[in-house]
Scaffold this motif. Structure first.
Motif, PDB file in Angstrom:
ATOM      1  N   GLU A  98      34.668  12.942  12.918  1.00  0.00           N
ATOM      2  CA  GLU A  98      33.838  13.732  13.516  1.00  0.00           C
ATOM      3  C   GLU A  98      34.125  15.129  13.627  1.00  0.00           C
ATOM      4  O   GLU A  98      32.862  16.168  13.382  1.00  0.00           O
ATOM      5  CB  GLU A  98      33.075  12.950  14.375  1.00  0.00           C
ATOM      6  N   THR A  99      34.932  15.759  14.370  1.00  0.00           N
ATOM      7  CA  THR A  99      34.679  17.169  14.198  1.00  0.00           C
ATOM      8  C   THR A  99      34.381  17.935  13.173  1.00  0.00           C
ATOM      9  O   THR A  99      33.907  18.929  13.611  1.00  0.00           O
ATOM     10  CB  THR A  99      35.892  17.711  15.138  1.00  0.00           C
ATOM     11  N   ASN A 100      35.442  17.553  12.489  1.00  0.00           N
ATOM     12  CA  ASN A 100      35.529  18.589  10.688  1.00  0.00           C
ATOM     13  C   ASN A 100      34.069  18.385  10.604  1.00  0.00           C
ATOM     14  O   ASN A 100      33.638  19.547  10.358  1.00  0.00           O
ATOM     15  CB  ASN A 100      36.438  17.608   9.824  1.00  0.00           C
ATOM     16  N   GLY A 158      37.756  13.570  25.974  1.00  0.00           N
ATOM     17  CA  GLY A 158      38.917  14.338  25.399  1.00  0.00           C
ATOM     18  C   GLY A 158      38.466  15.587  24.429  1.00  0.00           C
ATOM     19  O   GLY A 158      37.353  15.978  24.642  1.00  0.00           O
ATOM     20  N   PHE A 159      39.707  16.708  25.126  1.00  0.00           N
ATOM     21  CA  PHE A 159      39.054  18.053  24.058  1.00  0.00           C
ATOM     22  C   PHE A 159      37.981  18.894  24.583  1.00  0.00           C
ATOM     23  O   PHE A 159      38.036  19.902  24.317  1.00  0.00           O
ATOM     24  CB  PHE A 159      38.549  17.702  23.089  1.00  0.00           C
ATOM     25  N   GLN A 160      37.662  18.597  26.330  1.00  0.00           N
ATOM     26  CA  GLN A 160      36.790  19.282  26.710  1.00  0.00           C
ATOM     27  C   GLN A 160      36.765  19.642  27.866  1.00  0.00           C
ATOM     28  O   GLN A 160      37.289  18.834  28.805  1.00  0.00           O
ATOM     29  CB  GLN A 160      35.415  18.656  25.693  1.00  0.00           C
ATOM     30  N   VAL A 208      39.439   9.286  25.363  1.00  0.00           N
ATOM     31  CA  VAL A 208      39.017   9.379  23.883  1.00  0.00           C
ATOM     32  C   VAL A 208      39.329  10.256  22.633  1.00  0.00           C
ATOM     33  O   VAL A 208      38.566  11.728  23.764  1.00  0.00           O
ATOM     34  CB  VAL A 208      38.281   8.231  23.891  1.00  0.00           C
ATOM     35  N   SER A 209      39.247  10.607  21.572  1.00  0.00           N
ATOM     36  CA  SER A 209      38.787  11.563  20.730  1.00  0.00           C
ATOM     37  C   SER A 209      37.703  11.171  20.157  1.00  0.00           C
ATOM     38  O   SER A 209      36.658  10.483  20.509  1.00  0.00           O
ATOM     39  CB  SER A 209      39.589  11.412  19.807  1.00  0.00           C
ATOM     40  N   ALA A 210      37.307  12.237  19.698  1.00  0.00           N
ATOM     41  CA  ALA A 210      36.148  11.685  18.633  1.00  0.00           C
ATOM     42  C   ALA A 210      36.449  10.732  17.735  1.00  0.00           C
ATOM     43  O   ALA A 210      37.433  10.885  17.137  1.00  0.00           O
ATOM     44  CB  ALA A 210      34.883  12.827  18.101  1.00  0.00           C
ATOM     45  N   MET A 211      35.086  10.281  16.843  1.00  0.00           N
ATOM     46  CA  MET A 211      35.882   9.449  15.487  1.00  0.00           C
ATOM     47  C   MET A 211      36.139  10.117  14.712  1.00  0.00           C
ATOM     48  O   MET A 211      36.189  11.361  14.308  1.00  0.00           O
ATOM     49  CB  MET A 211      34.208   8.492  14.869  1.00  0.00           C
ATOM     50  N   GLY A 215      31.034  14.994  19.517  1.00  0.00           N
ATOM     51  CA  GLY A 215      32.124  13.893  19.398  1.00  0.00           C
ATOM     52  C   GLY A 215      32.431  13.097  20.263  1.00  0.00           C
ATOM     53  O   GLY A 215      32.181  12.030  20.303  1.00  0.00           O
ATOM     54  N   GLU A 216      33.051  13.743  20.976  1.00  0.00           N
ATOM     55  CA  GLU A 216      33.652  12.627  22.481  1.00  0.00           C
ATOM     56  C   GLU A 216      32.678  12.140  23.420  1.00  0.00           C
ATOM     57  O   GLU A 216      32.917  11.779  23.891  1.00  0.00           O
ATOM     58  CB  GLU A 216      34.807  13.997  23.434  1.00  0.00           C
ATOM     59  N   GLN A 217      32.175  12.807  23.285  1.00  0.00           N
ATOM     60  CA  GLN A 217      30.361  12.347  24.232  1.00  0.00           C
ATOM     61  C   GLN A 217      30.573  11.002  23.916  1.00  0.00           C
ATOM     62  O   GLN A 217      29.816  10.133  24.543  1.00  0.00           O
ATOM     63  CB  GLN A 217      29.463  13.561  24.248  1.00  0.00           C
ATOM     64  N   GLY A 266      41.335  23.209  21.254  1.00  0.00           N
ATOM     65  CA  GLY A 266      41.960  23.173  20.198  1.00  0.00           C
ATOM     66  C   GLY A 266      42.017  22.173  19.163  1.00  0.00           C
ATOM     67  O   GLY A 266      41.935  21.498  20.426  1.00  0.00           O
ATOM     68  N   ARG A 267      42.015  22.221  18.274  1.00  0.00           N
ATOM     69  CA  ARG A 267      42.007  20.556  17.542  1.00  0.00           C
ATOM     70  C   ARG A 267      43.491  19.692  18.127  1.00  0.00           C
ATOM     71  O   ARG A 267      44.311  20.374  18.412  1.00  0.00           O
ATOM     72  CB  ARG A 267      42.603  21.383  16.289  1.00  0.00           C
ATOM     73  N   GLY A 268      43.582  18.500  18.113  1.00  0.00           N
ATOM     74  CA  GLY A 268      44.375  17.677  18.442  1.00  0.00           C
ATOM     75  C   GLY A 268      44.012  17.684  19.812  1.00  0.00           C
ATOM     76  O   GLY A 268      44.399  17.365  21.176  1.00  0.00           O
ATOM     77  N   GLY A 269      43.239  18.672  20.830  1.00  0.00           N
ATOM     78  CA  GLY A 269      43.566  18.976  22.306  1.00  0.00           C
ATOM     79  C   GLY A 269      43.498  17.605  23.801  1.00  0.00           C
ATOM     80  O   GLY A 269      42.913  17.382  24.026  1.00  0.00           O
ATOM     81  N   SER A 270      43.024  16.512  22.581  1.00  0.00           N
ATOM     82  CA  SER A 270      42.817  15.366  23.440  1.00  0.00           C
ATOM     83  C   SER A 270      43.663  14.550  23.855  1.00  0.00           C
ATOM     84  O   SER A 270      44.029  14.507  24.794  1.00  0.00           O
ATOM     85  CB  SER A 270      41.400  14.032  22.878  1.00  0.00           C
ATOM     86  N   ASP A 271      45.279  14.915  23.037  1.00  0.00           N
ATOM     87  CA  ASP A 271      46.823  14.147  23.642  1.00  0.00           C
ATOM     88  C   ASP A 271      46.400  15.396  25.533  1.00  0.00           C
ATOM     89  O   ASP A 271      47.160  15.044  26.180  1.00  0.00           O
ATOM     90  CB  ASP A 271      47.514  14.860  22.905  1.00  0.00           C
ATOM     91  N   THR A 272      46.055  16.931  25.095  1.00  0.00           N
ATOM     92  CA  THR A 272      46.606  17.809  26.153  1.00  0.00           C
ATOM     93  C   THR A 272      45.784  16.862  27.533  1.00  0.00           C
ATOM     94  O   THR A 272      46.027  16.704  28.174  1.00  0.00           O
ATOM     95  CB  THR A 272      45.727  19.362  25.722  1.00  0.00           C
TER      96      THR A 272
HETATM   97  N1  ASP Z   1      38.037  15.666  18.412  1.00  0.00           N
HETATM   98  C1  ASP Z   1      39.587  16.511  18.421  1.00  0.00           C
HETATM   99  C2  ASP Z   1      40.144  17.377  17.010  1.00  0.00           C
HETATM  100  O1  ASP Z   1      39.975  16.548  16.256  1.00  0.00           O
HETATM  101  C3  ASP Z   1      39.928  16.478  19.435  1.00  0.00           C
HETATM  102  C4  ASP Z   1      40.898  15.374  18.995  1.00  0.00           C
HETATM  103  O2  ASP Z   1      40.947  14.999  18.226  1.00  0.00           O
HETATM  104  O3  ASP Z   1      42.421  15.478  19.644  1.00  0.00           O
HETATM  105  O4  ASP Z   1      40.494  17.943  16.911  1.00  0.00           O
END
Ligand code: ASP
Ligand code: MG
Length: 408
Positions: free
Chosen positions: A46-48, A135-137, A40-43, A73-75, A149-155
């Motif tokens: 939340e990251t912003n 994700g993301f960490q 999962v990503s952060a809500m 956020g992801e925690q 990096g932003r969007g890193g939960s995909d990775t």
């Molecule tokens: N929460 C992180 C972001 O907003 C990672 C992700 O959502 O993939 O970039």
């Protein structure tokens, strides 16, 4: 029985009700007898929010501490998702990246995954648990928390799928697949049933935000079967990312149009036209870990030449300062300037390999609208142009039409 990794983005876990929905979908897959790993990503938002908080205390936050902050956020969402699953009577356990042991390098805020220890997850899966992973960490070799990096939960999702040898990696998001372009700009945009890895890679690197580019690279390298789906719909096959050799259907010439408002252009005017100049300009930029995208050098006329390249908008000032400090005087540049009012538009398609005239069709279409092209770059399956930011949406719309992407 299959092993499936499901990654849910920020909008899919934006509130408790949506998290309950995620849990219900996971429960359905469990009921079919599958093993499931959830990332999962952060809500959403939340990251912003965390980044803004950090910036209130330090304009350019210390990267180690920034990662400490934004990884939280992801925690939150892993714990909440595990609770929702347990409430449904499903055995579930949450894991931070460090708890799994997702080992990364130490490039804070854009770390790369080096290794994933799959032992704990495998043991849990075999014992009937759903593993919910942040994700993301990850963490570096010294135990520092890093982010990808932003969007890193995909990775994270794709890397886990690769490490665990999963049968499929499903990326659940707020759109139901990969589109010919962003439907917010072109309402006629269509969902693609499938797209090749190479095209997806180009689209992601050219600015399509559906998947983080590193996740696509990872999936291509480890041959992870990847599918993008909507978390708001029960049905639907989304978009499958395929390997070209599997594809026996006739491919469209152009699959999609990507755009990117995040780049800025840096121009170095009047540098001597001699060996080593490109290196002297871009070497210090690379040393500062600034990514460069497009690069153009003119042929010299009077023994000097102009050199232009693009970087992320956020890094334009840093790059300008570096060039003015480290390069301007000894390379003898007349002027160094930056422009962040630009945008990049790219048409992408593997069909370009076997068709001529795609570039000229693109340039003619833009010319007919009076849109000036400032930079051009091409690859085997992509043509990208930089235009003034104010013409971006118009450019995307006319190109979408010209290449008949709105036709069924
Ligand atoms: N929460 C992180 C972001 O907003 C990672 C992700 O959502 O993939 O970039
Ligand atoms: Mg995302």
């Amino acid at each position: 029985m299959a092993l499936i990794v499901q990654k849910y983005g920020g909008t899919s876990v934006a509130n408790p009700e949506r998290i309950r929905n995620v849990a219900r979908r996971v429960a359905r897959y469990k009921a079919m007898g599958h093993q499931v790993v959830v990332v999962v990503s952060a809500m959403s938002g939340e990251t912003n929010k965390l980044i803004s908080l950090a910036k209130e205390l330090m304009a350019e936050p210390d990267p180690r501490e920034l990662d400490m902050i934004i990884s939280t956020g992801e925690q939150v969402t892993i714990g909440l998702t595990a609770l929702a699953l347990i409430e449904l009577g499903i055995k579930a356990k949450s894991y931070t990246g460090a708890q799994v042991k997702i080992l990364t390098d130490d490039a804070y805020t854009k770390a790369r995954i080096l290794n994933i220890d799959k032992h704990k997850l495998k043991a849990d899966l075999d014992a009937g648990y759903v593993c919910v992973v942040a994700g993301f960490q990850g963490e570096d070799a010294n135990g520092n928390i890093t982010t990808l990096g932003r969007g890193g939960s995909d990775t994270t999702g794709v890397a886990l799928a690769a490490a665990l040898g999963a049968d499929e990696c499903q990326i659940y998001t707020d759109v139901d697949g990969v589109y010919t372009t962003d439907p917010r700009v072109v309402p006629e945009a269509r969902r693609l049933k499938s797209i090749t890895f190479e095209e997806m890679l180009e689209l992601a690197s050219q600015g399509s935000k559906v998947l983080q580019i590193r996740s696509v690279e990872f999936a291509g390298k480890y041959k992870v079967k990847l599918r993008v789906l909507s978390s708001f719909e029960e049905e639907g096959d989304g978009t499958l990312i395929t390997f070209e050799e599997e594809e026996n259907m006739e491919q469209p010439i152009i699959s999609g149009i990507a755009f990117n408002r995040d780049e800025a252009k840096i121009t170095v005017l009047g540098v001597p036209d001699k060996p080593g100049i490109a290196y002297q300009i871009l070497g210090p930029i690379a040393d500062a870990n600034i990514d460069v995208d497009m690069i153009i050098q003119n042929t010299g006329a009077d023994g000097t030449t102009d050199f232009t390249f693009t970087v992320h908008k956020n890094e334009m000032n840093k790059a300008l300062n570096i060039l003015r400090d480290k390069a301007q005087s000894h390379i003898g540049a007349r002027e160094i300037s930056g422009d962040d009012k630009i945008a990049k538009v790219s048409v992408v398609g593997v069909g370009m390999r076997s068709h001529v005239g795609i570039a000229s069709q693109m340039f003619r279409t833009l010319a007919e609208e009076g849109i000036n092209i400032r930079m051009i770059s091409t690859s085997e399956i992509k043509i990208a142009v930089v235009v003034d930011e104010k013409y971006l949406e118009l450019a995307v719309r006319v190109l979408h039409k010209a290449f008949e992407l709105d036709a069924a």
